[in-house]
Design a protein around this motif. Structure first.
Motif, PDB file in Angstrom:
ATOM      1  N   ALA A   1       0.837  -1.208   0.000  1.00  0.00           N
ATOM      2  CA  ALA A   1       0.000   0.000   0.000  1.00  0.00           C
ATOM      3  C   ALA A   1       0.870   1.256   0.000  1.00  0.00           C
ATOM      4  O   ALA A   1       0.588   2.209  -0.740  1.00  0.00           O
ATOM      5  N   ILE A   2       1.911   1.256   0.791  1.00  0.00           N
ATOM      6  CA  ILE A   2       2.809   2.414   0.841  1.00  0.00           C
ATOM      7  C   ILE A   2       3.545   2.566  -0.485  1.00  0.00           C
ATOM      8  O   ILE A   2       3.634   3.676  -1.033  1.00  0.00           O
ATOM      9  N   LEU A   3       4.025   1.458  -1.029  1.00  0.00           N
ATOM     10  CA  LEU A   3       4.730   1.511  -2.304  1.00  0.00           C
ATOM     11  C   LEU A   3       3.816   2.054  -3.412  1.00  0.00           C
ATOM     12  O   LEU A   3       4.212   2.927  -4.185  1.00  0.00           O
ATOM     13  N   LEU A   4       2.595   1.574  -3.461  1.00  0.00           N
ATOM     14  CA  LEU A   4       1.638   2.051  -4.459  1.00  0.00           C
ATOM     15  C   LEU A   4       1.324   3.532  -4.264  1.00  0.00           C
ATOM     16  O   LEU A   4       1.195   4.290  -5.224  1.00  0.00           O
ATOM     17  N   GLN A   5       1.195   3.954  -3.019  1.00  0.00           N
ATOM     18  CA  GLN A   5       0.920   5.364  -2.728  1.00  0.00           C
ATOM     19  C   GLN A   5       2.064   6.243  -3.231  1.00  0.00           C
ATOM     20  O   GLN A   5       1.831   7.290  -3.839  1.00  0.00           O
ATOM     21  N   VAL A   6       3.278   5.804  -3.013  1.00  0.00           N
ATOM     22  CA  VAL A   6       4.444   6.585  -3.439  1.00  0.00           C
ATOM     23  C   VAL A   6       4.525   6.657  -4.964  1.00  0.00           C
ATOM     24  O   VAL A   6       4.830   7.708  -5.526  1.00  0.00           O
ATOM     25  N   TYR A   7       4.223   5.555  -5.625  1.00  0.00           N
ATOM     26  CA  TYR A   7       4.380   5.510  -7.080  1.00  0.00           C
ATOM     27  C   TYR A   7       3.177   6.024  -7.862  1.00  0.00           C
ATOM     28  O   TYR A   7       3.335   6.456  -8.998  1.00  0.00           O
ATOM     29  N   LEU A   8       1.997   5.957  -7.279  1.00  0.00           N
ATOM     30  CA  LEU A   8       0.796   6.322  -8.036  1.00  0.00           C
ATOM     31  C   LEU A   8       0.243   7.706  -7.713  1.00  0.00           C
ATOM     32  O   LEU A   8      -0.746   8.128  -8.300  1.00  0.00           O
ATOM     33  N   THR A   9       0.869   8.394  -6.779  1.00  0.00           N
ATOM     34  CA  THR A   9       0.448   9.757  -6.464  1.00  0.00           C
ATOM     35  C   THR A   9       1.650  10.686  -6.621  1.00  0.00           C
ATOM     36  O   THR A   9       2.804  10.262  -6.541  1.00  0.00           O
ATOM     37  N   ASP A  10       1.346  11.932  -6.843  1.00  0.00           N
ATOM     38  CA  ASP A  10       2.413  12.906  -7.082  1.00  0.00           C
ATOM     39  C   ASP A  10       3.231  13.154  -5.824  1.00  0.00           C
ATOM     40  O   ASP A  10       2.679  13.237  -4.722  1.00  0.00           O
ATOM     41  N   PRO A  11       4.553  13.293  -5.980  1.00  0.00           N
ATOM     42  CA  PRO A  11       5.403  13.645  -4.843  1.00  0.00           C
ATOM     43  C   PRO A  11       5.181  15.108  -4.470  1.00  0.00           C
ATOM     44  O   PRO A  11       4.541  15.821  -5.239  1.00  0.00           O
ATOM     45  N   PRO A  12       5.667  15.557  -3.357  1.00  0.00           N
ATOM     46  CA  PRO A  12       6.568  14.858  -2.443  1.00  0.00           C
ATOM     47  C   PRO A  12       5.818  13.950  -1.479  1.00  0.00           C
ATOM     48  O   PRO A  12       4.630  14.163  -1.201  1.00  0.00           O
ATOM     49  N   HIS A  13       6.523  12.934  -1.000  1.00  0.00           N
ATOM     50  CA  HIS A  13       5.977  12.005  -0.017  1.00  0.00           C
ATOM     51  C   HIS A  13       6.846  12.062   1.227  1.00  0.00           C
ATOM     52  O   HIS A  13       8.073  12.004   1.131  1.00  0.00           O
ATOM     53  N   THR A  14       6.197  12.178   2.364  1.00  0.00           N
ATOM     54  CA  THR A  14       6.908  12.173   3.641  1.00  0.00           C
ATOM     55  C   THR A  14       6.319  11.081   4.513  1.00  0.00           C
ATOM     56  O   THR A  14       5.208  10.601   4.266  1.00  0.00           O
ATOM     57  N   VAL A  15       7.058  10.687   5.532  1.00  0.00           N
ATOM     58  CA  VAL A  15       6.561   9.694   6.486  1.00  0.00           C
ATOM     59  C   VAL A  15       5.267  10.206   7.110  1.00  0.00           C
ATOM     60  O   VAL A  15       4.260   9.487   7.183  1.00  0.00           O
ATOM     61  N   ARG A  16       5.277  11.446   7.526  1.00  0.00           N
ATOM     62  CA  ARG A  16       4.091  12.044   8.149  1.00  0.00           C
ATOM     63  C   ARG A  16       2.901  12.029   7.185  1.00  0.00           C
ATOM     64  O   ARG A  16       1.783  11.676   7.539  1.00  0.00           O
ATOM     65  N   GLY A  17       3.147  12.412   5.938  1.00  0.00           N
ATOM     66  CA  GLY A  17       2.086  12.446   4.943  1.00  0.00           C
ATOM     67  C   GLY A  17       1.533  11.069   4.628  1.00  0.00           C
ATOM     68  O   GLY A  17       0.314  10.880   4.522  1.00  0.00           O
ATOM     69  N   LEU A  18       2.420  10.075   4.485  1.00  0.00           N
ATOM     70  CA  LEU A  18       1.973   8.710   4.219  1.00  0.00           C
ATOM     71  C   LEU A  18       1.167   8.160   5.392  1.00  0.00           C
ATOM     72  O   LEU A  18       0.138   7.510   5.199  1.00  0.00           O
ATOM     73  N   ALA A  19       1.637   8.436   6.595  1.00  0.00           N
ATOM     74  CA  ALA A  19       0.918   7.970   7.789  1.00  0.00           C
ATOM     75  C   ALA A  19      -0.479   8.574   7.829  1.00  0.00           C
ATOM     76  O   ALA A  19      -1.462   7.880   8.112  1.00  0.00           O
ATOM     77  N   SER A  20      -0.573   9.838   7.511  1.00  0.00           N
ATOM     78  CA  SER A  20      -1.867  10.519   7.523  1.00  0.00           C
ATOM     79  C   SER A  20      -2.795   9.966   6.439  1.00  0.00           C
ATOM     80  O   SER A  20      -3.964   9.674   6.699  1.00  0.00           O
ATOM     81  N   LEU A  21      -2.289   9.838   5.226  1.00  0.00           N
ATOM     82  CA  LEU A  21      -3.108   9.342   4.111  1.00  0.00           C
ATOM     83  C   LEU A  21      -3.618   7.922   4.344  1.00  0.00           C
ATOM     84  O   LEU A  21      -4.749   7.594   4.005  1.00  0.00           O
ATOM     85  N   LEU A  22      -2.757   7.077   4.895  1.00  0.00           N
ATOM     86  CA  LEU A  22      -3.118   5.675   5.098  1.00  0.00           C
ATOM     87  C   LEU A  22      -3.744   5.415   6.471  1.00  0.00           C
ATOM     88  O   LEU A  22      -4.165   4.303   6.757  1.00  0.00           O
ATOM     89  N   ASN A  23      -3.770   6.460   7.287  1.00  0.00           N
ATOM     90  CA  ASN A  23      -4.340   6.361   8.635  1.00  0.00           C
ATOM     91  C   ASN A  23      -3.657   5.266   9.471  1.00  0.00           C
ATOM     92  O   ASN A  23      -4.311   4.428  10.084  1.00  0.00           O
ATOM     93  N   ILE A  24      -2.330   5.275   9.420  1.00  0.00           N
ATOM     94  CA  ILE A  24      -1.526   4.368  10.237  1.00  0.00           C
ATOM     95  C   ILE A  24      -0.464   5.202  10.947  1.00  0.00           C
ATOM     96  O   ILE A  24      -0.240   6.362  10.600  1.00  0.00           O
ATOM     97  N   SER A  25       0.193   4.612  11.922  1.00  0.00           N
ATOM     98  CA  SER A  25       1.172   5.362  12.710  1.00  0.00           C
ATOM     99  C   SER A  25       2.456   5.623  11.921  1.00  0.00           C
ATOM    100  O   SER A  25       2.793   4.885  10.996  1.00  0.00           O
ATOM    101  N   LYS A  26       3.161   6.669  12.320  1.00  0.00           N
ATOM    102  CA  LYS A  26       4.444   6.976  11.685  1.00  0.00           C
ATOM    103  C   LYS A  26       5.455   5.844  11.887  1.00  0.00           C
ATOM    104  O   LYS A  26       6.173   5.503  10.944  1.00  0.00           O
ATOM    105  N   PRO A  27       5.517   5.227  13.093  1.00  0.00           N
ATOM    106  CA  PRO A  27       6.447   4.093  13.236  1.00  0.00           C
ATOM    107  C   PRO A  27       6.117   2.930  12.297  1.00  0.00           C
ATOM    108  O   PRO A  27       7.026   2.270  11.787  1.00  0.00           O
ATOM    109  N   ALA A  28       4.827   2.701  12.027  1.00  0.00           N
ATOM    110  CA  ALA A  28       4.449   1.625  11.098  1.00  0.00           C
ATOM    111  C   ALA A  28       4.923   1.959   9.687  1.00  0.00           C
ATOM    112  O   ALA A  28       5.413   1.085   8.957  1.00  0.00           O
TER     113      ALA A  28
END
Length: 147
Positions: free
Chosen positions: A32-59
């Motif tokens: 899911a994270i890999l697809l999010q990074v490749y299928l959406t426009d950058p920039p991508h950050t840990v904080r942004g990915l955590a927010s979009l996927l509704n999971i914790s930053k450590p995850a």
């Protein structure tokens, strides 16, 4: 329900083909994270990915650790804001997802049975359209002759 089972069957077929290949097995979170990074426009950050996927930053960080080891993503400190770490695409990650996409396409290949059903549905739709068009053409002619 049949539609759900078909969709799950396609996903199962693609996943089984993926794990049978000589390559890494990704968890659902990693994929899911890999697809999010490749299928959406950058920039991508840990904080942004955590927010979009509704999971914790450590995850997200743990998943990115694995994806980085595999060479599918790389992390780089944001030059403008040193607190942010940017997640970037790699050629190896692009190749992996391209290969995975081919497995999904193959899993969703239309069977002859499906094609017969599609053609029958298209024929019914074409007949219904032709009937409606004929009725629309006849309606003004009937109104004119009734006047």
């Amino acid at each position: 329900m049949a539609r759900n089972l078909k969709a799950l069957g396609l996903w199962r077929t693609a996943l089984v083909a993926s794990v049978r290949q000589d390559g890494p097995d990704l968890s659902a979170r990693q994929l899911a994270i890999l697809l999010q990074v490749y299928l959406t426009d950058p920039p991508h950050t840990v904080r942004g990915l955590a927010s979009l996927l509704n999971i914790s930053k450590p995850a997200v960080t743990r998943a990115l650790d694995r994806l980085s080891v595999l060479g599918f993503v790389k992390r780089k400190r944001d030059a403008e804001d040193k607190r942010n770490v940017l997640v970037q695409r790699t050629v190896k990650g692009s190749v992996f997802l391209s290969d995975f996409a081919e497995l999904v396409i193959a899993a969703g290949a239309v069977t002859p049975e499906d094609m017969n059903r599609i053609q029958a549905d298209e024929a019914l739709a074409a007949a219904a359209k032709a009937k409606l068009e004929a009725e629309l053409i006849e309606a003004p002619a009937l109104e004119t002759s009734a006047s």
